[in-house]
Design a protein around this motif. Structure first.
Motif, short mmCIF file in Angstrom:
data_model
loop_
_atom_site.label_atom_id
_atom_site.label_comp_id
_atom_site.label_asym_id
_atom_site.label_seq_id
_atom_site.Cartn_x
_atom_site.Cartn_y
_atom_site.Cartn_z
N ALA A 78 1.37 -0.95 -0.06
CA ALA A 78 -0.15 -0.46 0.02
C ALA A 78 1.28 1.04 0.20
O ALA A 78 0.76 1.79 -1.16
N GLU A 79 1.62 1.24 0.81
CA GLU A 79 2.60 2.48 1.13
C GLU A 79 3.62 3.05 -0.59
O GLU A 79 3.60 3.94 -0.42
N ARG A 111 2.62 2.48 -3.34
CA ARG A 111 1.63 3.58 -4.08
C ARG A 111 0.54 4.25 -3.33
O ARG A 111 -0.23 5.00 -4.11
N LYS A 112 1.58 4.65 -2.41
CA LYS A 112 1.33 5.69 -1.97
C LYS A 112 -0.64 5.46 -1.33
O LYS A 112 -1.31 6.93 -1.06
N GLY A 113 -0.61 3.85 -0.72
CA GLY A 113 -1.71 3.95 -0.15
C GLY A 113 -1.66 4.44 1.12
O GLY A 113 -0.55 3.98 2.14
N ASP A 119 -6.78 3.82 0.92
CA ASP A 119 -7.23 5.07 0.47
C ASP A 119 -6.09 5.60 -0.66
O ASP A 119 -4.72 5.30 -0.05
N PHE A 120 -6.59 5.72 -2.13
CA PHE A 120 -5.14 5.85 -2.84
C PHE A 120 -5.14 7.49 -2.69
O PHE A 120 -5.08 8.50 -3.88
N GLU A 122 -8.36 9.63 -3.67
CA GLU A 122 -9.35 9.79 -4.75
C GLU A 122 -10.53 10.31 -4.16
O GLU A 122 -10.37 9.67 -2.75
N ARG A 139 -2.32 -0.84 -8.96
CA ARG A 139 -3.05 -0.34 -6.95
C ARG A 139 -4.60 -1.07 -7.31
O ARG A 139 -4.85 -1.50 -6.77
#
Length: 86
Positions: free
Chosen positions: A17-18, A20-22, A38-39, A41, A78
């Motif tokens: 996740a991290e 992909r900046k999630g 949560d990305f 968006e 993602r």
């Protein structure tokens, strides 16, 4: 589409996740703790939670994390989904 992987390993999930900046989140008002990554968006129904809370819910609900690492053309994917353990 590239092959999907499945895991319950907390470190793997957080790293995926991290990368992909999630960030960990849950659906607002869901009594059973519906989890999401949560990305950033526009999803107004998500509320941020800590990784500790995320994994508490994840383990309590006996979930697995299905993810795709790369798309068929080699880009970072993602795609992810939470599934019940068999």
């Amino acid at each position: 589409m590239s092959e999907a992987q499945i895991t319950d390993n907390h470190d793997e999930i957080r790293h995926w996740a991290e990368a992909r900046k999630g960030r960990p989140a849950r659906v607002k008002g869901a009594l059973d703790g519906i989890l999401r990554i949560d990305f950033g968006e526009a999803e107004v129904d998500l509320e941020p939670i800590s990784w500790d809370e995320f994994f508490r819910i994840f383990d309590h609900n006996k979930l697995l994390f299905l993810r795709q690492d790369k798309t068929a053309d080699g880009r970072l994917s993602r795609f992810n989904k939470f599934v019940d353990r068999p």
